[in-house]
Design a protein around this motif. Sequence first.
Motif, short mmCIF file in Angstrom:
data_model
loop_
_atom_site.label_atom_id
_atom_site.label_comp_id
_atom_site.label_asym_id
_atom_site.label_seq_id
_atom_site.Cartn_x
_atom_site.Cartn_y
_atom_site.Cartn_z
N ASP A 133 53.29 34.19 44.69
CA ASP A 133 52.06 33.44 44.88
C ASP A 133 51.07 34.20 45.75
N GLY A 134 51.59 34.93 46.76
CA GLY A 134 50.69 35.69 47.62
C GLY A 134 49.94 36.77 46.86
N GLU A 159 49.11 36.62 43.74
CA GLU A 159 48.10 35.95 42.93
C GLU A 159 46.89 35.56 43.77
N VAL A 160 47.13 35.03 44.97
CA VAL A 160 46.03 34.62 45.84
C VAL A 160 45.11 35.80 46.14
N LYS A 167 43.79 37.71 42.09
CA LYS A 167 43.13 37.07 40.95
C LYS A 167 41.61 37.25 40.96
N SER A 210 48.22 38.04 38.00
CA SER A 210 46.87 37.97 38.56
C SER A 210 45.86 38.64 37.65
N SER A 258 38.28 33.32 40.84
CA SER A 258 38.07 32.59 42.09
C SER A 258 38.56 31.16 41.98
N LEU A 268 42.18 31.09 42.37
CA LEU A 268 42.52 31.20 43.79
C LEU A 268 42.54 29.81 44.42
N GLU A 286 45.70 28.09 43.44
CA GLU A 286 46.87 28.60 44.17
C GLU A 286 46.93 28.03 45.58
N LEU A 287 45.76 27.89 46.23
CA LEU A 287 45.73 27.29 47.56
C LEU A 287 46.18 25.83 47.50
#
Length: 384
Positions: free
Chosen positions: A44-45, A47-48, A51, A102, A326, A329, A332-333
């Motif tokens: 996940d990190g 991807e954040v 992306k 990503s 964006s 992102l 993902e958050l």
Amino acid sequence: MWPLYAAGFTTAFGAHGIAANLGGFSEDAVTSLLVLGGLLALYDGAEVLLKPVFGSLADRIGGKPVLLGGLLAFAAASALYAIADSPGWLWAARLGQGAAASAFSPSASALVARLNPAAKHGRAFGSYGFYKSIGYTLGPLLGGVLVWAGGLQLLFAVMAVCGAAVALWAALAVPAVPPLPRRRQTVADLARRLTDRAFLAPTAALAAATAALSVGVGFLPVSGAATGLGTVATGAAVSVLAATAAFVQPKAGRALDAGSLSTRTGLLVGLAVTAAGLAAAALPGLVGILLAAALIGTGTGLITPLGFAALAASTPEERLGQTMGSAELGRELGDAGGPLLVAGIATLSTLTYGYVALALLVAVAPVLALARRRAPLSSPGDPA
């Protein structure tokens, strides 16, 4: 379009299929909860962080090259652990998978928008979301079967084949979409566009939907176990959530294209239904869990295609990749923030209060919209 749907399925299947089976079947590689958490966060990190970068690259050189490069990199990263079979290489493989996803995930979203006229964006994103939901639904199940049959290496090998096959399919079937001429963009221009309501509102709705979906998948089984339900019952509840989301998305997209559902109304109703589902999760027993699963699935199924269609409609075509990256992102958050919020509150009190807290946050937008609609208009003589 079918290779793009397959790309969406691949990223969802790879994310959930492997994550759901890391802890239970890889004692040699996952030796503690801390290691498991690190492996999950690594994907996940990546991807954040990446992306938005790959989304902007897709605008610059075209979506298809980034899509193909991401799929091939995903296949290579998956093959890395399948061949090496070493705990150290598992970390490299998960990082590589996250970085590759990503690239091809926002590229696929941007191509969905570029290859369809605006009047069909709802249907296109509804179908794309449907196949991603199928990947989320089948990932843990099929992944578990593969790991049971041949270990974690077999699952990574299947993901390698899947990524390579979809890349070949996309190379043959997806038309080349050349990048469009772009006006020079300053940092201030980018900040202005990403803080505009046309971007923030759909992205916030998508983040809320993803947060609720992640909480439902992660914590509804915990609630079921606390009330004495077995793994079959709780697993069925999670399947209801994913299947409902998959069923609703194409219908919501078609309704948007037909003009029978507006983006604003659909997003607000989706948020309200999602909040009701989170509140229903606080009810005891199987009825509360199933009701929560059905409502969360319905709400997120409404929000997802409408949110992406709204982003595509408000974005210049030459900046679609950047916008989609964006927005991903933001999702993902939400995917990380929702479970963290619920878990933090549950640690201090109970899981019920965690559900209610997230439900209140998700319900803020519909409540404010309703209050704004009912507020009386001021007359010319009223004070400002």
